[in-house]
Design an enzyme around this catalytic site. Structure first.
Site, short mmCIF file in Angstrom:
data_model
loop_
_atom_site.label_atom_id
_atom_site.label_comp_id
_atom_site.label_asym_id
_atom_site.label_seq_id
_atom_site.Cartn_x
_atom_site.Cartn_y
_atom_site.Cartn_z
CG HIS A 13 77.48 5.11 -95.96
ND1 HIS A 13 78.24 6.00 -96.25
CD2 HIS A 13 77.22 4.23 -96.72
CE1 HIS A 13 78.63 5.90 -97.42
NE2 HIS A 13 78.25 4.61 -97.77
N GLY A 63 72.99 2.60 -92.24
CA GLY A 63 73.74 1.10 -93.09
C GLY A 63 73.96 0.24 -91.86
CE1 TYR A 102 69.61 2.39 -96.44
CE2 TYR A 102 68.96 0.12 -97.19
CZ TYR A 102 69.71 1.02 -96.46
OH TYR A 102 70.54 0.49 -95.51
C1 LCV Z 1 80.14 10.39 -90.17
C2 LCV Z 1 79.62 10.49 -87.77
C3 LCV Z 1 78.41 9.93 -88.22
C4 LCV Z 1 78.16 9.21 -89.36
N1 LCV Z 1 79.05 9.71 -90.36
O1 LCV Z 1 77.74 11.74 -80.98
O2 LCV Z 1 70.74 4.35 -93.91
S1 LCV Z 1 71.23 5.72 -94.82
O3 LCV Z 1 70.73 5.53 -96.35
O4 LCV Z 1 70.77 6.95 -94.03
C5 LCV Z 1 73.09 5.19 -94.88
C6 LCV Z 1 73.25 6.60 -96.00
C7 LCV Z 1 73.29 6.08 -93.76
O5 LCV Z 1 73.86 4.93 -92.86
O6 LCV Z 1 73.57 7.19 -93.33
C8 LCV Z 1 74.25 7.56 -91.84
C9 LCV Z 1 72.99 7.21 -91.03
N2 LCV Z 1 73.57 7.61 -89.67
C10 LCV Z 1 72.84 8.50 -88.72
O7 LCV Z 1 71.78 9.35 -89.21
C11 LCV Z 1 73.29 8.74 -87.58
C12 LCV Z 1 74.12 10.13 -87.35
N3 LCV Z 1 74.76 10.20 -86.26
C13 LCV Z 1 73.83 10.66 -85.03
O8 LCV Z 1 72.79 10.84 -85.20
C14 LCV Z 1 74.74 11.05 -83.98
O9 LCV Z 1 76.04 11.12 -84.09
C15 LCV Z 1 74.51 9.74 -82.97
C16 LCV Z 1 73.14 9.56 -82.55
C17 LCV Z 1 74.79 8.37 -83.50
C18 LCV Z 1 75.57 9.87 -81.43
O10 LCV Z 1 75.23 11.20 -81.14
P1 LCV Z 1 76.38 11.52 -80.02
O11 LCV Z 1 76.05 12.99 -79.73
O12 LCV Z 1 76.69 10.46 -79.25
P2 LCV Z 1 77.89 12.97 -81.81
O13 LCV Z 1 76.65 13.10 -82.88
O14 LCV Z 1 78.65 14.21 -81.35
O15 LCV Z 1 79.10 12.27 -83.15
C19 LCV Z 1 80.26 12.19 -82.61
C20 LCV Z 1 81.26 12.14 -83.89
O16 LCV Z 1 80.94 11.41 -84.80
C21 LCV Z 1 80.65 11.86 -85.81
C22 LCV Z 1 79.94 13.13 -85.74
O17 LCV Z 1 80.05 14.06 -86.84
C23 LCV Z 1 81.00 13.62 -84.61
O18 LCV Z 1 82.03 14.14 -85.03
P3 LCV Z 1 82.79 15.69 -84.62
O19 LCV Z 1 83.29 15.00 -83.08
O20 LCV Z 1 83.99 15.70 -85.50
O21 LCV Z 1 81.66 16.50 -84.49
N4 LCV Z 1 79.49 10.94 -86.68
C24 LCV Z 1 78.31 10.49 -86.02
N5 LCV Z 1 77.72 9.76 -86.79
N6 LCV Z 1 77.28 8.49 -89.67
N7 LCV Z 1 80.44 10.87 -88.91
#
Ligand code: LCV
Length: 258
Positions: A65, A109, A139
């Site tokens: 999400h 999600g 959730y």
């Molecule tokens: C917006 C993002 C996101 C993102 N949204 O790259 O299941 S529930 O109930 O929780 C539901 C509500 C749900 O699905 O919630 C989301 C759950 N997802 C997560 O918890 C994963 C969050 N993301 C991460 O942990 C990391 O981004 C991962 C491990 C996926 C990738 O890490 P990596 O180091 O390769 P970055 O974190 O640097 O992310 C690159 C860009 O994508 C954005 C993040 O903010 C960053 O943006 P900027 O370059 O502007 O800083 N991004 C990543 N995930 N879910 N934005």
């Protein structure tokens, strides 16, 4: 003009590619809207098998999400009308097979999306994490119900309570993956499966799938229990953990659920 997905069709096998790696293929409203349009177009074209994949095979399949679109404290973050919830219903209701091809990590999600697909093919990089407990988020009841229909309770408990990635071998062992193949076989294995399904009776598969998803939803629940579920979720999204989980993500720091 689509900006975050790619779509193609070949002999009634459709392909829908997530193509927004800069945001780790986060499933925001705009992307979901494009995906819903693509599924409706596939249905009009009589597509019998849809492959859901990423345009680039990178270390992340989808970050789930779009957290930037989650509401602040006090508002249900996953209501019935949430775009991603609507996409999950559309996948469950698609009158043919939706097959997820997974290379990379699948978060939140996006896990729900993959597990709403009818078949899942992954390679050794495929890993799955369900993350509400990282965000302090309640959730969706329908999401929990569907997870429980798909996986044993202790596996759903592990996903929901640890919010850790389940790696490919274990994902295959517990039934998240239908097929676990080497990376160089991922494309062929997925499209062999898609073409196999496409070659079978579309009428028969459509009737089977829509019956199966109807049976999964058929759970008797009293009005009192429905109210209790809503209260349980309200207490979480109105609470301190949810505010802390969202803030921590935005401030790029680990959450502190005191
Ligand atoms: C917006 C993002 C996101 C993102 N949204 O790259 O299941 S529930 O109930 O929780 C539901 C509500 C749900 O699905 O919630 C989301 C759950 N997802 C997560 O918890 C994963 C969050 N993301 C991460 O942990 C990391 O981004 C991962 C491990 C996926 C990738 O890490 P990596 O180091 O390769 P970055 O974190 O640097 O992310 C690159 C860009 O994508 C954005 C993040 O903010 C960053 O943006 P900027 O370059 O502007 O800083 N991004 C990543 N995930 N879910 N934005």
């Amino acid at each position: 003009m689509s900006t975050t997905i790619k779509v193609s069709v070949d002999d009634k096998v459709g392909t829908l590619e997530l193509d927004n790696f800069a945001k780790r293929n986060a499933l925001g409203a705009a992307t979901v809207d494009e995906m819903l349009h693509a599924l409706r177009a596939f249905e009009r074209q009589g597509v019998r098998a849809v492959v859901l994949r990423t345009a680039e095979l990178r270390d992340v399949w989808s970050a789930g999400h779009d957290i930037d679109e989650l509401p602040v404290r006090g508002v249900d973050p996953l209501p019935f009308a949430d775009p991603l919830e609507e996409l999950l219903r559309a996948v469950r209701g698609y009158p043919g097979a939706v097959i997820a091809m997974v290379h990379g990590t699948v978060w939140g999600g996006a896990c729900d999306l993959v597990l709403n697909c009818d078949l899942v093919v992954g390679d050794e990089t495929a890993a799955f994490a369900v993350t509400p407990a990282r965000l302090g988020l309640p959730y969706s009841a329908s999401g929990i119900q569907y997870f429980l229909a798909r996986l044993p309770l202790n596996v759903v408990n592990e996903l929901m309570m640890t919010a850790d990635l389940i790696p490919a071998e274990r994902a295959y062992a517990v039934g998240i993956l239908n097929r676990l193949v080497s990376g160089d076989r991922l494309l062929d294995s997925t499209y062999d499966l898609a073409r196999k399904v496409r070659s079978r009776s579309g009428d028969s598969i459509r009737a089977y799938k829509l019956q199966a998803t109807t049976f999964v939803r058929a759970v008797a629940l009293s009005a009192q229990d429905s109210q209790w579920i809503n209260q349980l979720r309200h207490d979480v999204y109105s609470g301190d953990d949810y505010a802390e989980g969202i803030s921590a993500f935005r401030e790029k720091r680990p959450p502190d659920f005191a």
